[in-house]
Design a protein around this motif. Structure first.
Motif: not given
Length: 303
Positions: A131-151
């Protein structure tokens, strides 16, 4: 022990005198591998996750899972024997991506043995929930995409094995929709029976040596905010816990459980005696009790 954790969990010993006919036992060295998580470690995980949720809101948290693909026996053994390194590299890689996105790299993780996989195939396959913070706020992009997570996951297991591994379905990441604390509580309870069985079968070396981890800042914050009930608060709870159990809705607690042991004294043989109360205090009641910090800094308030 009379500790109150930041998320409201508490443990209160009743300090009742109970005769024991067993001689004192020497303290045993704690074996970390092959054993389910301790009550203490589970509380630490839940409180670290609760801290993240209170800071950032559940909508800005990610719950990620990393599973090993089907590999040959030698590869699986190598990964199990180096599982601590797998965890280290994964948390480090996630942290770097979070930092690049301007997010403080605070993470909490637990290891689990895939119970169904073991029952169906006999393969001992640990996997990780983070579990970790995934974005700065609800309007921001996610820091780690699904594709990047798999990579990231592919690179970590490839690094440890020393050869390229592709696990297209081995990593998943999702937004926390209900409660990250509940998510982690669920997975901390899974796989423990398999771990105990493997331990008793002499296969402890195939199990993770550490079952959980959290960023130092999170662990430090939780430890610094654990309080000790003052004597007046302890007596108040002890004298009223039965009434609270009967009417939880109007009590300071969302749940209470009384731990009993069976007396061995002749005149009370087979009588259950309460020795501890565990539960969770409602946040709005925190300020209504008297505490002292673990550092003996008093907080004077009346229950």
């Amino acid at each position: 022990m009379s500790q109150l954790y930041p998320n409201g969990e508490f443990l209160l010993g009743l300090s009742l005198s109970v005769k024991s006919h067993k001689p004192p036992q020497a303290a045993q060295t704690r074996e970390r591998s092959g054993k389910p998580q301790t009550t203490y470690s589970k509380r630490m995980v839940r409180n670290c996750v609760a801290r993240l949720e209170s800071l950032h809101g559940k909508a800005n948290l990610a719950f990620a899972t990393y599973t090993l693909p089907s590999l040959d026996e030698l590869q699986m053994t190598l990964l199990r024997e180096n599982w601590s390194e797998v965890c280290r590299q994964l948390i480090q890689a996630l942290g770097r991506d979070l930092e690049r996105a301007g997010i403080k790299p605070e993470l909490v993780y637990v290891n689990e043995i895939q119970e169904e996989r073991y029952k169906e195939t006999g393969v001992i396959a640990p996997h990780i929930h983070v579990v970790f913070q995934s974005r700065r706020n609800r309007y921001a992009e996610y820091a780690i995409s699904k594709e990047r997570n798999t990579e990231i996951w592919n690179r970590v297991i490839s690094n440890v094995l020393g050869q390229r591994i592709e696990a297209p379905s081995g990593a998943s990441i999702e937004q926390v929709k209900k409660s990250a604390e509940r998510y982690m509580s669920k997975y901390m309870s899974k796989g423990s029976e398999v771990a105990q069985q493997l331990d008793s079968d002499g296969m402890k070396s195939q199990l993770p040596k550490v079952w959980w981890g959290a960023s130092h800042t999170l662990r430090r914050w939780v430890k610094d905010h654990i309080k000790l009930f003052a004597d007046s608060s302890k007596e108040y709870i002890k004298n009223n816990y039965k009434r609270f159990q009967e009417n939880l809705q109007n009590s300071p607690f969302s749940w209470l459980y009384v731990h009993n042991i069976v007396s061995t004294e002749p005149h009370m043989e087979n009588v259950e005696i309460p020795v501890a109360i565990v539960g969770r205090m409602k946040p709005e009641w925190f300020s209504s009790f008297e505490y002292k910090q673990l550092g003996d800094v008093p907080m004077f308030q009346n229950p």
